[in-house]
Scaffold this motif. Structure first.
Motif, PDB file in Angstrom:
ATOM      1  N   LEU A  80      58.441  15.564 -96.252  1.00 20.67           N
ATOM      2  CA  LEU A  80      57.654  16.604 -95.603  1.00 20.67           C
ATOM      3  C   LEU A  80      56.162  16.400 -95.848  1.00 20.67           C
ATOM      4  O   LEU A  80      55.347  16.570 -94.936  1.00 20.67           O
ATOM      5  N   SER A  81      55.821  16.028 -97.053  1.00 17.86           N
ATOM      6  CA  SER A  81      54.422  15.738 -97.383  1.00 17.86           C
ATOM      7  C   SER A  81      53.891  14.589 -96.520  1.00 17.86           C
ATOM      8  O   SER A  81      52.783  14.664 -95.987  1.00 17.86           O
ATOM      9  N   GLN A  82      54.701  13.533 -96.376  1.00 19.25           N
ATOM     10  CA  GLN A  82      54.296  12.394 -95.556  1.00 19.25           C
ATOM     11  C   GLN A  82      54.179  12.802 -94.084  1.00 19.25           C
ATOM     12  O   GLN A  82      53.233  12.403 -93.398  1.00 19.25           O
ATOM     13  N   GLN A  83      55.121  13.625 -93.623  1.00 18.82           N
ATOM     14  CA  GLN A  83      55.082  14.086 -92.230  1.00 18.82           C
ATOM     15  C   GLN A  83      53.830  14.922 -91.975  1.00 18.82           C
ATOM     16  O   GLN A  83      53.180  14.779 -90.938  1.00 18.82           O
ATOM     17  N   MET A  84      53.473  15.776 -92.918  1.00 14.88           N
ATOM     18  CA  MET A  84      52.259  16.590 -92.766  1.00 14.88           C
ATOM     19  C   MET A  84      51.010  15.710 -92.726  1.00 14.88           C
ATOM     20  O   MET A  84      50.089  15.971 -91.954  1.00 14.88           O
ATOM     21  N   MET A  85      50.996  14.663 -93.550  1.00 12.74           N
ATOM     22  CA  MET A  85      49.869  13.730 -93.542  1.00 12.74           C
ATOM     23  C   MET A  85      49.791  13.023 -92.189  1.00 12.74           C
ATOM     24  O   MET A  85      48.704  12.904 -91.607  1.00 12.74           O
ATOM     25  N   ASP A  86      50.929  12.569 -91.687  1.00 15.32           N
ATOM     26  CA  ASP A  86      50.970  11.907 -90.375  1.00 15.32           C
ATOM     27  C   ASP A  86      50.515  12.857 -89.262  1.00 15.32           C
ATOM     28  O   ASP A  86      49.758  12.459 -88.366  1.00 15.32           O
ATOM     29  N   ASP A  87      50.966  14.101 -89.338  1.00 13.86           N
ATOM     30  CA  ASP A  87      50.566  15.090 -88.338  1.00 13.86           C
ATOM     31  C   ASP A  87      49.058  15.344 -88.389  1.00 13.86           C
ATOM     32  O   ASP A  87      48.403  15.451 -87.347  1.00 13.86           O
ATOM     33  N   SER A  88      48.521  15.429 -89.577  1.00 12.63           N
ATOM     34  CA  SER A  88      47.072  15.639 -89.724  1.00 12.63           C
ATOM     35  C   SER A  88      46.288  14.468 -89.136  1.00 12.63           C
ATOM     36  O   SER A  88      45.288  14.668 -88.444  1.00 12.63           O
ATOM     37  N   LEU A  89      46.756  13.256 -89.406  1.00 13.51           N
ATOM     38  CA  LEU A  89      46.086  12.072 -88.852  1.00 13.51           C
ATOM     39  C   LEU A  89      46.179  12.053 -87.331  1.00 13.51           C
ATOM     40  O   LEU A  89      45.210  11.705 -86.642  1.00 13.51           O
ATOM     41  N   LYS A  90      47.338  12.428 -86.804  1.00 16.22           N
ATOM     42  CA  LYS A  90      47.518  12.457 -85.347  1.00 16.22           C
ATOM     43  C   LYS A  90      46.585  13.492 -84.711  1.00 16.22           C
ATOM     44  O   LYS A  90      45.955  13.225 -83.689  1.00 16.22           O
ATOM     45  N   LEU A  91      46.484  14.669 -85.320  1.00 11.67           N
ATOM     46  CA  LEU A  91      45.585  15.699 -84.795  1.00 11.67           C
ATOM     47  C   LEU A  91      44.130  15.249 -84.873  1.00 11.67           C
ATOM     48  O   LEU A  91      43.342  15.508 -83.956  1.00 11.67           O
ATOM     49  N   ALA A  92      43.763  14.561 -85.951  1.00  8.00           N
ATOM     50  CA  ALA A  92      42.394  14.032 -86.069  1.00  8.00           C
ATOM     51  C   ALA A  92      42.136  12.984 -84.990  1.00  8.00           C
ATOM     52  O   ALA A  92      41.057  12.952 -84.387  1.00  8.00           O
ATOM     53  N   GLU A  93      43.133  12.149 -84.736  1.00  8.56           N
ATOM     54  CA  GLU A  93      43.015  11.130 -83.678  1.00  8.56           C
ATOM     55  C   GLU A  93      42.844  11.794 -82.312  1.00  8.56           C
ATOM     56  O   GLU A  93      42.008  11.366 -81.502  1.00  8.56           O
ATOM     57  N   MET A  94      43.608  12.848 -82.072  1.00  3.39           N
ATOM     58  CA  MET A  94      43.481  13.579 -80.812  1.00  3.39           C
ATOM     59  C   MET A  94      42.092  14.206 -80.692  1.00  3.39           C
ATOM     60  O   MET A  94      41.494  14.215 -79.603  1.00  3.39           O
ATOM     61  N   GLY A  95      41.572  14.718 -81.786  1.00  2.63           N
ATOM     62  CA  GLY A  95      40.226  15.286 -81.787  1.00  2.63           C
ATOM     63  C   GLY A  95      39.164  14.239 -81.492  1.00  2.63           C
ATOM     64  O   GLY A  95      38.220  14.484 -80.737  1.00  2.63           O
ATOM     65  N   ASN A  96      39.308  13.059 -82.084  1.00  3.03           N
ATOM     66  CA  ASN A  96      38.359  11.971 -81.830  1.00  3.03           C
ATOM     67  C   ASN A  96      38.424  11.503 -80.378  1.00  3.03           C
ATOM     68  O   ASN A  96      37.396  11.194 -79.769  1.00  3.03           O
TER      69      ASN A  96
END
Length: 150
Positions: A80-96
Motif C-alpha cells: 500500500l505504501s508503494q502504491q501510494m508513492m506510485d499514485d503520487s508520482l503519477k499525479l505529479a506527472e499529470m500535473g507537469n
C-alpha cells in the motif's frame, strides 16, 4: 450596410478574444476529468484492500491464523505504501503534463494576439498610406483644373 460590417467586426473580435480562453477551459476540464478518474480508481483500490483486510480479520480463529494475518498485514502495508508513492508520482506527472499544455496554450495565444495586432497595424498603416497618396494625387489634378478654368 455599415452597421452590418461593424457588427461582423465586433463578432469576429469577440470570437478571437474568447477563443484562447475556450482552449484553456477545455484543457482544464479535460485535466480535471483525468485527475478525478485516477483518484476514483485509486480510492477504489484502497477501499478494496481495506475491505479485504477486514474480511481476513473476521476469519481469524486462533493464534496461528492471527500470526499469518499479522505477517500479511505487514506485506499489505508495504504494498500500500508503494502504491501510494506510485499514485503520487503519477499525479505529479499529470500535473507537469498539464503545466506544459497550459504553457503551450498561453504561448500560442500570445503569438496569435501578437500576429493579429501586427496585421491590424499593417492594415491601418496601409490604409493611411492609400488615403494619403490618394489625397496627394487628387490635389494636383484639382489645382490643374482650377488653373484651366481661370
Amino acid at each position: 450596410m455599415q452597421q452590418d460590417q461593424m457588427f461582423n467586426a465586433f463578432a469576429e473580435q469577440a470570437r478571437s478574444f474568447y477563443q484562447p480562453m475556450r482552449k484553456l477551459n477545455t484543457l482544464m476540464l479535460d485535466h480535471m476529468g483525468k485527475i478525478a478518474d485516477y483518484q476514483m480508481d485509486a480510492a477504489k483500490r484502497y477501499t478494496e484492500t481495506g475491505l479485504e483486510r477486514a474480511r481476513a480479520a473476521t476469519e481469524i480463529k486462533g493464534m496461528e491464523e492471527f500470526s499469518e494475518f499479522s505477517n500479511r498485514q505487514l506485506e499489505v502495508a508495504t504494498e500500500l505504501s508503494q502504491q501510494m508513492m506510485d499514485d503520487s508520482l503519477k499525479l505529479a506527472e499529470m500535473g507537469n503534463e498539464m503545466r506544459a499544455q497550459l504553457e503551450q496554450a498561453y504561448s500560442d495565444a500570445g503569438k496569435e494576439a501578437t500576429d493579429k495586432a501586427s496585421a491590424a497595424t499593417e492594415k491601418a498603416a496601409s490604409a493611411a498610406e492609400d488615403k494619403a497618396s490618394s489625397a496627394a494625387s487628387n490635389k494636383p489634378a484639382a489645382a490643374t483644373s482650377r488653373a484651366k478654368q481661370n
